[in-house]
Design a protein around this motif. Structure first.
Motif, PDB file in Angstrom:
ATOM      1  N   ASP A 217     -50.896   5.076   5.487  1.00 44.61           N
ATOM      2  CA  ASP A 217     -50.589   5.797   6.667  1.00 44.61           C
ATOM      3  C   ASP A 217     -49.087   5.382   7.150  1.00 44.61           C
ATOM      4  OD1 ASP A 217     -53.958   5.433   8.058  1.00 44.61           O
ATOM      5  OD2 ASP A 217     -53.066   6.766   6.717  1.00 44.61           O
ATOM      6  N   ARG A 218     -48.610   4.217   7.024  1.00 40.30           N
ATOM      7  CA  ARG A 218     -47.447   3.819   7.472  1.00 40.30           C
ATOM      8  C   ARG A 218     -46.411   4.299   6.707  1.00 40.30           C
ATOM      9  NH1 ARG A 218     -48.447  -1.112   7.498  1.00 40.30           N
ATOM     10  NH2 ARG A 218     -47.667  -1.822   5.334  1.00 40.30           N
ATOM     11  N   THR A 219     -46.725   4.293   5.354  1.00 41.51           N
ATOM     12  CA  THR A 219     -45.837   5.333   4.467  1.00 41.51           C
ATOM     13  C   THR A 219     -45.871   6.712   4.585  1.00 41.51           C
ATOM     14  OG1 THR A 219     -46.175   3.417   2.813  1.00 41.51           O
ATOM     15  CG2 THR A 219     -45.375   5.369   2.056  1.00 41.51           C
ATOM     16  N   THR A 220     -46.972   7.324   5.077  1.00 39.54           N
ATOM     17  CA  THR A 220     -46.912   8.667   5.417  1.00 39.54           C
ATOM     18  C   THR A 220     -46.014   8.911   6.622  1.00 39.54           C
ATOM     19  OG1 THR A 220     -49.118   8.774   4.403  1.00 39.54           O
ATOM     20  CG2 THR A 220     -48.361  10.499   5.982  1.00 39.54           C
ATOM     21  N   ARG A 221     -45.962   8.147   7.735  1.00 40.39           N
ATOM     22  CA  ARG A 221     -45.161   8.259   8.923  1.00 40.39           C
ATOM     23  C   ARG A 221     -43.702   8.301   8.511  1.00 40.39           C
ATOM     24  NH1 ARG A 221     -49.346   5.123  11.220  1.00 40.39           N
ATOM     25  NH2 ARG A 221     -48.039   3.220  10.943  1.00 40.39           N
ATOM     26  N   GLN A 222     -43.326   7.165   7.582  1.00 33.21           N
ATOM     27  CA  GLN A 222     -41.914   7.114   7.275  1.00 33.21           C
ATOM     28  C   GLN A 222     -41.620   8.144   6.453  1.00 33.21           C
ATOM     29  OE1 GLN A 222     -41.706   3.381   4.846  1.00 33.21           O
ATOM     30  NE2 GLN A 222     -41.959   2.265   6.680  1.00 33.21           N
ATOM     31  N   VAL A 223     -42.175   8.732   5.640  1.00 37.18           N
ATOM     32  CA  VAL A 223     -41.858  10.169   4.819  1.00 37.18           C
ATOM     33  C   VAL A 223     -41.779  10.998   5.737  1.00 37.18           C
ATOM     34  CG1 VAL A 223     -42.712  11.682   3.262  1.00 37.18           C
ATOM     35  CG2 VAL A 223     -43.183   9.505   2.663  1.00 37.18           C
ATOM     36  N   HIS A 224     -42.626  11.389   6.879  1.00 34.70           N
ATOM     37  CA  HIS A 224     -42.601  12.414   7.858  1.00 34.70           C
ATOM     38  C   HIS A 224     -40.990  12.065   8.564  1.00 34.70           C
ATOM     39  CE1 HIS A 224     -45.847  14.825   7.657  1.00 34.70           C
ATOM     40  NE2 HIS A 224     -46.678  13.897   7.436  1.00 34.70           N
ATOM     41  N   GLU A 225     -40.900  10.839   9.027  1.00 33.04           N
ATOM     42  CA  GLU A 225     -39.648  10.711   9.790  1.00 33.04           C
ATOM     43  C   GLU A 225     -38.635  10.579   9.214  1.00 33.04           C
ATOM     44  OE1 GLU A 225     -42.477   7.949  13.190  1.00 33.04           O
ATOM     45  OE2 GLU A 225     -40.730   6.995  12.068  1.00 33.04           O
ATOM     46  N   GLN A 226     -38.452   9.653   8.103  1.00 39.22           N
ATOM     47  CA  GLN A 226     -37.003   9.511   7.467  1.00 39.22           C
ATOM     48  C   GLN A 226     -36.814  10.317   6.431  1.00 39.22           C
ATOM     49  OE1 GLN A 226     -37.037   5.274   5.944  1.00 39.22           O
ATOM     50  NE2 GLN A 226     -37.815   4.585   8.068  1.00 39.22           N
ATOM     51  N   GLY A 227     -37.752  10.877   5.971  1.00 34.58           N
ATOM     52  CA  GLY A 227     -37.731  12.023   4.768  1.00 34.58           C
ATOM     53  C   GLY A 227     -37.688  13.404   5.055  1.00 34.58           C
ATOM     54  N   LEU A 228     -38.802  13.655   5.621  1.00 33.95           N
ATOM     55  CA  LEU A 228     -38.770  15.257   5.871  1.00 33.95           C
ATOM     56  C   LEU A 228     -37.957  15.596   7.158  1.00 33.95           C
ATOM     57  CD1 LEU A 228     -42.666  16.162   5.360  1.00 33.95           C
ATOM     58  CD2 LEU A 228     -40.660  16.987   3.997  1.00 33.95           C
ATOM     59  N   GLY A 229     -37.919  14.699   8.236  1.00 31.09           N
ATOM     60  CA  GLY A 229     -37.426  15.085   9.397  1.00 31.09           C
ATOM     61  C   GLY A 229     -35.792  15.022   9.184  1.00 31.09           C
ATOM     62  N   ARG A 230     -35.169  14.183   8.209  1.00 37.42           N
ATOM     63  CA  ARG A 230     -33.756  14.075   8.161  1.00 37.42           C
ATOM     64  C   ARG A 230     -33.547  15.345   7.420  1.00 37.42           C
ATOM     65  NH1 ARG A 230     -31.154  11.320   3.947  1.00 37.42           N
ATOM     66  NH2 ARG A 230     -33.108  10.245   3.269  1.00 37.42           N
ATOM     67  N   TYR A 231     -34.103  15.527   6.248  1.00 40.73           N
ATOM     68  CA  TYR A 231     -33.774  16.739   5.296  1.00 40.73           C
ATOM     69  C   TYR A 231     -34.004  18.132   6.141  1.00 40.73           C
ATOM     70  CZ  TYR A 231     -34.354  13.255   1.536  1.00 40.73           C
ATOM     71  OH  TYR A 231     -34.222  12.230   0.660  1.00 40.73           O
ATOM     72  N   THR A 232     -34.883  18.227   7.014  1.00 39.69           N
ATOM     73  CA  THR A 232     -35.131  19.394   7.746  1.00 39.69           C
ATOM     74  C   THR A 232     -33.761  19.503   8.798  1.00 39.69           C
ATOM     75  OG1 THR A 232     -37.400  19.306   7.615  1.00 39.69           O
ATOM     76  CG2 THR A 232     -36.517  20.624   9.337  1.00 39.69           C
ATOM     77  N   THR A 233     -33.316  18.578   9.148  1.00 40.41           N
ATOM     78  CA  THR A 233     -32.224  18.471  10.206  1.00 40.41           C
ATOM     79  C   THR A 233     -30.856  19.030   9.310  1.00 40.41           C
ATOM     80  OG1 THR A 233     -33.238  16.899  11.633  1.00 40.41           O
ATOM     81  CG2 THR A 233     -30.796  17.317  11.679  1.00 40.41           C
TER      82      THR A 233
END
Length: 449
Positions: free
Chosen positions: A161-177
């Motif tokens: 779950d912690r890795t999933t949150r990191q993917v959402h915050e540091q991966g998808l969020g940054r790429y979407t921005t």
């Protein structure tokens, strides 16, 4: 309004600095810059989309890994309770899944720590499972081991779950921005291209005004040149005398006649290579049709008046050539009555082809088993008011008169087509033999009315 004035002033300064000849080069440079920048923007956006797709696949794989751990916990309880020994298989699948994720997504957020953490938890869970399988006792005795096992599996789920949150915050969020920023750049590029198009259109308008006088003078010169060429051409044409024109036309007819004779020779040469009687007959019919057209051109260049060709001379030669082509053991009488002295080439060619088809059919089919026969050719009228013609024979006639209007052969089809070219309608005369009557289409309509 101030912005529009500033834009206009900038354009005026630009137009003064650059000559009209340099504007296309400037436009090409700017367009090339827009295209290169646009391609770079598309390439970067595509890379971002690929990274976003990779992060989405990682989230799906993490979700499946969480389900795998849940299934591993269920397998532990079943093995402890029923001794089925499925734990090694499920543990191997879980470790293989972890290794696959570590290989595919080693650059993704959180994936540098997750595989090691999960392998450590799986090793601890395997040790507890082995102790539980060795110890024999009641459920209350096994309870401590189960509590520790559940705690380990919960920590493993927490790591996922912690890795999933990191993917959402540091991966998808940054790429979407970043992708949103690229979209803003694309909008700016589009707006700049539109502004460039407006400025370039205004510059083109200024250039057109500057070059208008030059274009008008050029058009006037072109018109004067064209008029001069037309006048010279008309002068050269009027310089040709009538006699020279007639000589040229006669020479053309002579050459056409010679070319048709060459075509006849080629067909006859090809006919010598054929042994099938039906094919030979088709070639012979083709030769006769070419001969009928060649004879018209021969009579034309022999005639003194090119517009008026002697019909009697033409039909006499055509009938003689056809009788020579079809050698039959029948004494033929020629009932020929021509009340039209002369005709033009446009009328005489279809008339000769019709007569060629009719007489050829008569010579081939009409007099089988007969000693005597008559060929009929009657022509009345003129080209202005219309021609009235009867042509055929007094032979055995058609086997079925009810089907003659629906031609099933090339010869009958030609008769109908050529009759239309002469503005006549063709009909079969009742009585012995086969006689076709061609009357002007106007008279035929009057009879029906």
């Amino acid at each position: 309004m101030p912005m529009l004035g500033a834009l206009k002033g900038t354009a005026m300064a630009f137009s003064k600095r650059f000559t009209p000849r340099s504007w296309p080069l400037v436009a090409v440079v700017l367009v090339s810059a827009f295209i290169v920048y646009g391609l770079l923007l598309i390439s970067r956006s595509r890379q971002l989309q690929e990274k976003i797709a990779q992060e989405i696949h990682l989230l799906d794989d993490l979700s499946r890994l969480s389900g795998t751990l849940g299934h591993l916990s269920l397998t532990h309880r079943m093995d402890v309770g029923t001794k089925q020994y499925q734990w090694p298989v499920e543990l191997g699948n879980a470790r293989a899944t972890v290794e696959q994720l570590a290989t595919l997504y080693k650059t993704s957020p959180g994936m540098n720590e997750l595989p090691g953490t999960l392998n450590q938890f799986l090793q601890q869970a395997d040790s507890i499972h082995a102790n539980a399988m060795v110890e024999q006792g009641s459920w209350s005795e096994q309870r401590p081991n189960e509590v520790v096992f559940d705690f380990i599996m919960q920590r493993a789920q927490s790591a996922i779950d912690r890795t999933t949150r990191q993917v959402h915050e540091q991966g998808l969020g940054r790429y979407t921005t970043t992708l949103s920023d690229r979209w803003n750049e694309a909008q700016f590029l589009l707006l700049s291209a539109c502004l460039f198009a407006v400025v370039f259109a205004w510059l083109v308008g200024v250039s057109n005004k500057l070059l208008l006088e030059s274009r008008l003078r050029s058009e006037q010169l072109n018109i004067a040149k064209h008029n001069l060429e037309v006048a010279n051409k008309e002068l050269r044409e009027t310089m040709l005398s009538k006699e020279e024109k007639e000589v040229m036309i006669k020479e053309i007819h002579h050459r056409v006649k010679n070319n048709l004779q060459i075509v006849k020779s080629l067909i006859r040469f090809q006919m010598d290579q054929v042994s099938d009687p039906k094919t030979t007959e088709l070639f012979n019919e083709c030769v006769n049709r070419v001969s009928a057209m060649a004879l018209v051109h021969e009579q034309t260049y022999l005639s003194k008046d090119l517009a008026n060709i002697d019909v009697n001379s033409y039909l006499s030669h055509l009938t003689r050539d056809l009788c020579y082509a079809y050698t039959i053991d029948t004494a033929l009488e020629m009932d020929i009555r021509i009340n039209v002295p002369t005709m033009g080439v446009d009328t005489l060619i279809p008339l000769g082809l019709i007569l060629n088809e009719v007489i050829s059919n008569s010579l081939k089919y009409a007099f089988k088993g007969r000693k005597r026969g008559t060929i009929i050719v009657h022509i009345d009228g003129d080209e202005q008011t219309g021609l009235h013609m009867r042509m055929g024979d007094d032979g055995v006639g058609l086997p079925d008169r009810s089907k003659w209007e629906r031609p099933n052969s090339l010869g009958m089809d030609l008769i109908h087509t050529l009759a239309g070219q002469l503005d006549t309608t063709v009909s079969l005369v009742a009585g012995p033999g086969t006689v076709y009557e061609l009357v002007p289409a106007v008279k035929q309509h009057r009879k029906r009315a």
